[in-house]
Scaffold this active site. Sequence first.
Site, short mmCIF file in Angstrom:
data_model
loop_
_atom_site.label_atom_id
_atom_site.label_comp_id
_atom_site.label_asym_id
_atom_site.label_seq_id
_atom_site.Cartn_x
_atom_site.Cartn_y
_atom_site.Cartn_z
N GLY A 37 0.80 -1.21 0.00
CA GLY A 37 0.00 0.00 0.00
C GLY A 37 0.84 1.27 0.00
N LEU A 39 0.68 3.67 -2.18
CA LEU A 39 1.18 3.57 -3.55
C LEU A 39 1.70 4.90 -4.10
CD1 LEU A 39 -1.69 1.31 -4.95
CD2 LEU A 39 0.46 0.61 -3.88
N HIS A 40 2.68 4.78 -4.99
CA HIS A 40 3.32 5.96 -5.59
C HIS A 40 3.68 5.65 -7.04
CE1 HIS A 40 6.99 3.69 -4.87
NE2 HIS A 40 6.70 3.64 -3.58
N HIS A 43 5.14 2.21 -7.94
CA HIS A 43 4.15 1.14 -8.10
C HIS A 43 3.44 1.27 -9.45
CE1 HIS A 43 4.31 1.35 -3.57
NE2 HIS A 43 4.50 0.07 -3.78
N GLY A 152 10.26 -3.93 -7.75
CA GLY A 152 11.08 -2.75 -7.96
C GLY A 152 12.57 -2.98 -7.72
N ASP A 155 14.46 -2.29 -4.14
CA ASP A 155 14.60 -3.41 -3.21
C ASP A 155 15.31 -4.57 -3.92
OD1 ASP A 155 12.88 -2.33 -0.91
OD2 ASP A 155 11.53 -2.17 -2.62
N SER A 189 9.54 5.71 -2.42
CA SER A 189 9.27 4.66 -1.45
C SER A 189 8.07 5.05 -0.59
CB SER A 189 10.50 4.45 -0.55
OG SER A 189 10.20 3.63 0.55
#
Length: 280
Positions: A37, A39-40, A43, A152, A155, A189
């Site tokens: 969740g 989200l940005h 995402h 992503g 990470d 993030s």
Amino acid sequence: MFYLFKFLLQMKLIKLKTDLIKAIKFDKKLGFVPTMGSLHEGHKALIKKSKKNCKKTIVSIFINPTQFNNTRDYKTYPKNLKRDLNYLNKLKVDYVYLPTIKQIYLKKNDKIKLNKSQNILCAKFRKGHFEGVIDVMNRFVGLISPHKIFMGEKDFQQFFLVKNYIENKYNTKVYVCKTIRAKNKLALSSRNFLLSKKSFIESGIITKKLLKLKNKIIKDKKNFKKLIFNLKKELLKNFDIKIEYLECRNIHNLSTNISNKSFKLFVAYYINNVRLIDNF
């Protein structure tokens, strides 16, 4: 007829495991984007990649408790479900899965264990974190059976470990997508929502210095340890931060052998009690 067409275009919100199984039963080439969740744009890039490469896309929103080694971190993790659902609806996602903790962890699975060579970077400082990540991904993939998973690059260690585990066990491919950055170069993030304005600005300055360090290492690989030491000393002097690690690692096996060009600079640090990670 128009209203029916509009309804068919809307995403399907799923909360129960049984409803999920029914909904995706005949979806052969399903793209999966796992999220926690908040989200940005990062995402958004993953979802767009999935929509481009798969017939349908499912996004999960699940703040997984087993991957948090700090109770406070789990409780303060940013949440805004209403905003997230509006965001996903605009992106025309096919399915959104919102499971409860009880649903996901109803059955006991074999315990995930990392070996010594994997106990590096974030695994070294966040005990049990990746075991929790791999465990929950194993449960999701066993339930959804996606054709492709999109994760992503920010990470990268997480992607590396999940890819090795999932692709060895399932007929599912795991893909990494380029890190999306803010104008000041800070990697996007969900934790950035916790940063103060000052911390956000300073993190951007730190990121630019790290990018310069990467370029210096490329030109003078023999002295990479000295270059890292000097920048680490500079950052600690000029910013109120706590650095967990700042290391170069081979992207193919995460070893310290960086003799070729296939390496990344990895960093994790705390600024104003917010933990940020990145790689370049």
